[in-house]
Scaffold this motif. Structure first.
Motif, PDB file in Angstrom:
ATOM      1  N   GLY A  21       0.766  -1.228   0.000  1.00  0.00           N
ATOM      2  CA  GLY A  21       0.000   0.000   0.000  1.00  0.00           C
ATOM      3  C   GLY A  21       0.799   1.280   0.000  1.00  0.00           C
ATOM      4  O   GLY A  21       0.315   2.308   0.408  1.00  0.00           O
ATOM      5  N   GLY A  22       2.036   1.289  -0.439  1.00  0.00           N
ATOM      6  CA  GLY A  22       2.814   2.511  -0.539  1.00  0.00           C
ATOM      7  C   GLY A  22       3.786   2.707   0.604  1.00  0.00           C
ATOM      8  O   GLY A  22       4.947   2.994   0.373  1.00  0.00           O
ATOM      9  N   ALA A  23       3.350   2.586   1.840  1.00  0.00           N
ATOM     10  CA  ALA A  23       4.238   2.768   2.976  1.00  0.00           C
ATOM     11  C   ALA A  23       5.277   1.658   2.977  1.00  0.00           C
ATOM     12  O   ALA A  23       4.948   0.487   2.899  1.00  0.00           O
ATOM     13  CB  ALA A  23       3.447   2.749   4.274  1.00  0.00           C
ATOM     14  N   GLY A  24       6.544   2.025   3.038  1.00  0.00           N
ATOM     15  CA  GLY A  24       7.615   1.041   3.064  1.00  0.00           C
ATOM     16  C   GLY A  24       8.103   0.600   1.703  1.00  0.00           C
ATOM     17  O   GLY A  24       9.017  -0.213   1.615  1.00  0.00           O
ATOM     18  N   ASN A  25       7.518   1.133   0.621  1.00  0.00           N
ATOM     19  CA  ASN A  25       7.955   0.721  -0.718  1.00  0.00           C
ATOM     20  C   ASN A  25       9.448   0.949  -0.938  1.00  0.00           C
ATOM     21  O   ASN A  25      10.069   0.256  -1.734  1.00  0.00           O
ATOM     22  CB  ASN A  25       7.154   1.441  -1.803  1.00  0.00           C
ATOM     23  CG  ASN A  25       5.796   0.834  -2.004  1.00  0.00           C
ATOM     24  OD1 ASN A  25       5.539  -0.307  -1.625  1.00  0.00           O
ATOM     25  ND2 ASN A  25       4.904   1.596  -2.593  1.00  0.00           N
ATOM     26  N   GLU A  26      10.031   1.926  -0.236  1.00  0.00           N
ATOM     27  CA  GLU A  26      11.454   2.198  -0.394  1.00  0.00           C
ATOM     28  C   GLU A  26      12.328   1.049   0.118  1.00  0.00           C
ATOM     29  O   GLU A  26      13.504   0.963  -0.194  1.00  0.00           O
ATOM     30  CB  GLU A  26      11.846   3.507   0.315  1.00  0.00           C
ATOM     31  CG  GLU A  26      11.773   3.444   1.835  1.00  0.00           C
ATOM     32  CD  GLU A  26      10.364   3.580   2.397  1.00  0.00           C
ATOM     33  OE1 GLU A  26      10.209   3.348   3.598  1.00  0.00           O
ATOM     34  OE2 GLU A  26       9.426   3.912   1.649  1.00  0.00           O
ATOM     35  N   LEU A  27      11.740   0.130   0.888  1.00  0.00           N
ATOM     36  CA  LEU A  27      12.492  -1.026   1.389  1.00  0.00           C
ATOM     37  C   LEU A  27      12.579  -2.166   0.378  1.00  0.00           C
ATOM     38  O   LEU A  27      13.447  -3.027   0.492  1.00  0.00           O
ATOM     39  CB  LEU A  27      11.853  -1.555   2.680  1.00  0.00           C
ATOM     40  CG  LEU A  27      11.967  -0.651   3.899  1.00  0.00           C
ATOM     41  CD1 LEU A  27      11.118  -1.183   5.045  1.00  0.00           C
ATOM     42  CD2 LEU A  27      13.424  -0.518   4.315  1.00  0.00           C
ATOM     43  N   VAL A  28      11.692  -2.169  -0.610  1.00  0.00           N
ATOM     44  CA  VAL A  28      11.654  -3.265  -1.583  1.00  0.00           C
ATOM     45  C   VAL A  28      13.001  -3.370  -2.295  1.00  0.00           C
ATOM     46  O   VAL A  28      13.509  -2.396  -2.836  1.00  0.00           O
ATOM     47  CB  VAL A  28      10.511  -3.071  -2.598  1.00  0.00           C
ATOM     48  CG1 VAL A  28      10.581  -4.121  -3.709  1.00  0.00           C
ATOM     49  CG2 VAL A  28       9.165  -3.130  -1.902  1.00  0.00           C
ATOM     50  N   GLY A  29      13.583  -4.567  -2.243  1.00  0.00           N
ATOM     51  CA  GLY A  29      14.870  -4.815  -2.868  1.00  0.00           C
ATOM     52  C   GLY A  29      16.060  -4.420  -2.010  1.00  0.00           C
ATOM     53  O   GLY A  29      17.208  -4.650  -2.387  1.00  0.00           O
ATOM     54  N   GLU A  30      15.795  -3.826  -0.857  1.00  0.00           N
ATOM     55  CA  GLU A  30      16.865  -3.374   0.029  1.00  0.00           C
ATOM     56  C   GLU A  30      17.187  -4.427   1.089  1.00  0.00           C
ATOM     57  O   GLU A  30      16.383  -5.306   1.388  1.00  0.00           O
ATOM     58  CB  GLU A  30      16.474  -2.072   0.735  1.00  0.00           C
ATOM     59  CG  GLU A  30      16.306  -0.905  -0.196  1.00  0.00           C
ATOM     60  CD  GLU A  30      17.611  -0.472  -0.852  1.00  0.00           C
ATOM     61  OE1 GLU A  30      18.687  -0.654  -0.247  1.00  0.00           O
ATOM     62  OE2 GLU A  30      17.541   0.038  -1.982  1.00  0.00           O
ATOM     63  N   THR A  31      18.369  -4.293   1.678  1.00  0.00           N
ATOM     64  CA  THR A  31      18.788  -5.136   2.794  1.00  0.00           C
ATOM     65  C   THR A  31      19.077  -4.240   3.988  1.00  0.00           C
ATOM     66  O   THR A  31      19.718  -3.193   3.844  1.00  0.00           O
ATOM     67  CB  THR A  31      20.058  -5.931   2.433  1.00  0.00           C
ATOM     68  OG1 THR A  31      19.769  -6.771   1.327  1.00  0.00           O
ATOM     69  CG2 THR A  31      20.525  -6.785   3.594  1.00  0.00           C
ATOM     70  N   LEU A  32      18.608  -4.640   5.155  1.00  0.00           N
ATOM     71  CA  LEU A  32      18.951  -3.976   6.404  1.00  0.00           C
ATOM     72  C   LEU A  32      19.765  -4.941   7.249  1.00  0.00           C
ATOM     73  O   LEU A  32      19.511  -6.148   7.252  1.00  0.00           O
ATOM     74  CB  LEU A  32      17.694  -3.574   7.185  1.00  0.00           C
ATOM     75  CG  LEU A  32      16.779  -2.533   6.550  1.00  0.00           C
ATOM     76  CD1 LEU A  32      15.578  -2.276   7.458  1.00  0.00           C
ATOM     77  CD2 LEU A  32      17.527  -1.236   6.280  1.00  0.00           C
TER      78      LEU A  32
END
Length: 111
Positions: A21-32
């Protein structure tokens, strides 16, 4: 012993749904990178379908993730719900100390 090894990634266990739903989309494909107070390190890889892979030691587990109500939440099979404050996206090189709604404390870095 297996349960002790699972403790690090499961500290971020919590709620998740299929749609991001949009919130957190910046995490897609990322590693923490997450480090517990005991020094255990886990790498979390976020997928666009709401799945997350947690790699620690030689083990990998897959769960679900979502961002809701300014919280980053996870769901791991057999683990209780747990969410972490997520007021703003992580920036590369930034480390934050987070306390979950269950009282667990970790340091999270976006490499």
């Amino acid at each position: 012993m297996r349960h002790a090894l699972l403790a690090a990634p499961l500290l971020l266990a919590g709620c998740a749904t299929l749609g991001l739903g949009g919130a957190g989309n910046e995490l897609v494909g990322e590693t923490l990178r997450m480090q517990t107070s005991r020094g255990q390190t886990t790498h979390l890889l976020f997928q666009g379908d709401g799945t997350v892979r947690a790699a620690f030691g030689e083990s990998v587990v897959t769960g679900r993730w979502d961002v809701q109500n300014r919280n980053l939440c996870f769901y791991w099979t057999g683990a209780p719900r747990e969410c972490w404050p997520y007021a703003a996206p992580f920036r590369p090189g930034e480390t934050r100390t987070l306390t979950s709604d269950r009282g667990n404390v970790v340091r999270v870095t976006r490499p």
